[in-house]
Every structure is written in structure tokens, then in C-alpha cells.
Design an enzyme around this catalytic site. Structure first.
Site, short mmCIF file in Angstrom:
data_model
loop_
_atom_site.label_atom_id
_atom_site.label_comp_id
_atom_site.label_asym_id
_atom_site.label_seq_id
_atom_site.Cartn_x
_atom_site.Cartn_y
_atom_site.Cartn_z
N GLU A 251 -39.80 -37.25 -34.94
CA GLU A 251 -40.86 -36.48 -35.60
C GLU A 251 -40.30 -35.74 -36.81
OE1 GLU A 251 -43.35 -33.78 -33.34
OE2 GLU A 251 -42.89 -34.92 -31.53
N HIS B 209 -46.55 -37.93 -36.14
CA HIS B 209 -46.70 -38.47 -34.79
C HIS B 209 -46.24 -39.93 -34.82
CE1 HIS B 209 -49.96 -35.56 -32.97
NE2 HIS B 209 -48.79 -34.98 -33.18
N ASP C 117 -49.92 -28.58 -30.48
CA ASP C 117 -50.33 -28.59 -31.88
C ASP C 117 -51.44 -27.56 -32.13
OD1 ASP C 117 -48.57 -30.63 -32.28
OD2 ASP C 117 -50.08 -32.21 -32.43
N HIS D 195 -46.81 -32.30 -39.71
CA HIS D 195 -45.82 -32.97 -38.87
C HIS D 195 -46.28 -34.39 -38.58
CE1 HIS D 195 -48.42 -31.56 -35.51
NE2 HIS D 195 -47.85 -32.50 -34.78
ZN ZN Z 1 -48.25 -33.08 -32.87
#
Ligand code: ZN
Length: 129
Positions: free
Chosen positions: A22, A69, A80, A67
């Protein structure tokens, strides 16, 4: 809110180079245009969630978060949603394969919002002249 095309392209590149891990960063803006990403150190670690890294940041002034995934699913997780609530008003989740059409932006309540991609003229630093 809007995002500069160059900034979005930068985000997609960093997400790609972080894959399969990530990537996470904080967004900052010039007026209503997101122009900058502050990359969170240590998000290349495989053992820790990128979202957790964002939680640990002090409350620096940013408009939101971004961010990735690696699963490709851009829906926010429970973690989140908590993050969105505490770290600004606009949040981008980029899903693999990290193309111009594989990201979704959310407000602080986790509702999808439209983020317009614009051409933004980055100002030169005239102070050095
Ligand atoms: Zn996430």
C-alpha cells in the site's frame, strides 16, 4: 474540490511503484486545487497498514489523504472511514491497476464525491531570480 492533473499522475505512479504494498500520503491544496502529496515515510513496509501510518501522523495542515488498495477495490474499509473522519475533508483511494480511471474520492463521511481533474499551472519560485 479539484486536483491538478500532474499531481494525480504522480499519485498513480507512486501507487504503481509501491505495488504490491500500500501507498499512503497526505494531500495539500492551493485554494481549491490539490497540488501536492506528502508521502508518508515507511509505507513500503509489508507488515503495517498504510492507513495506520496515516493515523500516527501529527495533525499537519492538509486537506485530506490518499492511499492505495492493491486489491483494486476502491471502497473504504472500516479503518479508512475512521481515518476520513479525522484527517481532512477529501480522501482518495486508488485501486490496482492504478490507471486514470481506477480511483475514487470520498468526503469525510465516506460518501463518494466528484473531484475534478484540472490543468494547473505550477508557479515558479521567483524569489531565486
Ligand atoms: Zn483503505
Amino acid at each position: 474540490m479539484k486536483i491538478a492533473r500532474d499531481t494525480l499522475n504522480f499519485i498513480l505512479e507512486v501507487c504503481k511503484s509501491s505495488y504490491p504494498n500500500e501507498f499512503a500520503g497526505m494531500l495539500s491544496a492551493d485554494g481549491d486545487v490539490i497540488t501536492d502529496v506528502v508521502v508518508v515515510p515507511g509505507t513500503e513496509s509489508t507488515d503495517e497498514s498504510a492507513v495506520m501510518q496515516l493515523f500516527m501522523l501529527p495533525n499537519i495542515h492538509t486537506v485530506g489523504t490518499v492511499h492505495s488498495h492493491p486489491t483494486g477495490d476502491t471502497r473504504p474499509s472500516g479503518d479508512d472511514l475512521e481515518l476520513f473522519d479525522t484527517k481532512g475533508k477529501i480522501h482518495i483511494i486508488v485501486g490496482a491497476p492504478y490507471t486514470i480511471s481506477s480511483w475514487t474520492s470520498y468526503d469525510n463521511e465516506g460518501k463518494p464525491v466528484k473531484l475534478q481533474v484540472v490543468d494547473y499551472e505550477f508557479k515558479e519560485d521567483k524569489e531565486n531570480w
